[in-house]
Every structure is written in C-alpha cells, then in structure tokens.
Scaffold this motif. Structure first.
Motif, PDB file in Angstrom:
ATOM      1  N   ASP A  83       0.844  -1.188   0.000  1.00 26.13           N
ATOM      2  CA  ASP A  83       0.000   0.000   0.000  1.00 26.13           C
ATOM      3  C   ASP A  83       0.885   1.246   0.000  1.00 26.13           C
ATOM      4  O   ASP A  83       1.735   1.403   0.881  1.00 26.13           O
ATOM      5  N   VAL A  84       0.671   2.117  -0.960  1.00 20.39           N
ATOM      6  CA  VAL A  84       1.512   3.308  -1.114  1.00 20.39           C
ATOM      7  C   VAL A  84       1.444   4.194   0.127  1.00 20.39           C
ATOM      8  O   VAL A  84       2.470   4.704   0.587  1.00 20.39           O
ATOM      9  N   ALA A  85       0.264   4.370   0.697  1.00 21.05           N
ATOM     10  CA  ALA A  85       0.121   5.231   1.874  1.00 21.05           C
ATOM     11  C   ALA A  85       0.899   4.675   3.068  1.00 21.05           C
ATOM     12  O   ALA A  85       1.551   5.436   3.800  1.00 21.05           O
ATOM     13  N   ARG A  86       0.837   3.373   3.271  1.00 24.15           N
ATOM     14  CA  ARG A  86       1.587   2.767   4.376  1.00 24.15           C
ATOM     15  C   ARG A  86       3.085   2.953   4.161  1.00 24.15           C
ATOM     16  O   ARG A  86       3.821   3.306   5.083  1.00 24.15           O
ATOM     17  N   LEU A  87       3.535   2.702   2.958  1.00 21.56           N
ATOM     18  CA  LEU A  87       4.959   2.804   2.657  1.00 21.56           C
ATOM     19  C   LEU A  87       5.436   4.247   2.759  1.00 21.56           C
ATOM     20  O   LEU A  87       6.510   4.520   3.304  1.00 21.56           O
ATOM     21  N   THR A  88       4.632   5.173   2.295  1.00 27.36           N
ATOM     22  CA  THR A  88       4.978   6.594   2.392  1.00 27.36           C
ATOM     23  C   THR A  88       5.114   7.011   3.855  1.00 27.36           C
ATOM     24  O   THR A  88       6.055   7.724   4.215  1.00 27.36           O
ATOM     25  N   GLN A  90       8.438   8.519   5.614  1.00 18.81           N
ATOM     26  CA  GLN A  90       8.414   9.808   6.298  1.00 18.81           C
ATOM     27  C   GLN A  90       8.864   9.671   7.747  1.00 18.81           C
ATOM     28  O   GLN A  90       9.598  10.510   8.257  1.00 18.81           O
ATOM     29  N   ASP A  91       8.441   8.612   8.411  1.00 20.10           N
ATOM     30  CA  ASP A  91       8.783   8.409   9.817  1.00 20.10           C
ATOM     31  C   ASP A  91      10.260   8.075  10.000  1.00 20.10           C
ATOM     32  O   ASP A  91      10.889   8.538  10.945  1.00 20.10           O
TER      33      ASP A  91
END
Length: 95
Positions: A24-29, A33-34
């Motif tokens: 999932d792109v959102a999870r990976l992003t 970021q973190d």
C-alpha cells in the motif's frame, strides 16, 4: 525453542511487516516519512538487521497499522514486540 529459531521467527515477522507495508503506497509513504529513508534505500538496506528493526518499531508505534498487519497476516499482535526485542536486543522503543 533454540535461539536461532527465535531469531529466524522474529526476522520472518519483520519481513512480513515490510511486505505488508509495500502493498500500500500510503503505508509505505508513512514509513519513509517516519524513518527518513527513501524508496531507493530499500534495496541496500533490506539485508540489514537495523532496517528490519526499524520496520517493527514503526509498526509498534502505529497501533492501527499493527492491528491491520496482524489481521492480514494472521499473526497475534502480542508476537510483534517480542520479535522487536529479539532483533534489537532492547525493550525500548524510540518514539
């Protein structure tokens, strides 16, 4: 259970967590970021224990992500922290 089996099981959990995030792109992003890592870093870091530790730490800091991962991969949530301790050698998480 032998120490090598425990380490292997913890490593397998961390790899599954990483696979889950890459689905999932959102999870990976959020992970990038973190951690401050870049997508290009994965190829070089995938074999390093520190990267797998960071993956589990990120999961532990995000309860909803952790629970989604555990449900998706059929892993008990209480198995994640021991895996983190096994790989990192500490029971402290840097938040």
């Amino acid at each position: 259970m032998q120490k090598t089996q425990i380490i292997s099981q913890a490593t397998d959990i961390a790899i599954l967590a990483l696979q889950f995030m890459t689905e999932d792109v959102a999870r990976l992003t959020g992970f990038f970021q973190d951690t401050g890592l870049n997508p290009e870093d994965i190829t070089d870091l995938i074999q390093k224990p520190e990267f797998l530790i960071a993956t589990l730490e990120y999961m532990l800091k995000n309860e909803s992500l952790l629970l989604a991962f555990c449900a998706h991969k059929n892993i008990k949530p209480e198995e994640i922290f021991p895996a983190y301790i096994t790989l990192s050698g500490t029971d402290e998480i840097t938040f």
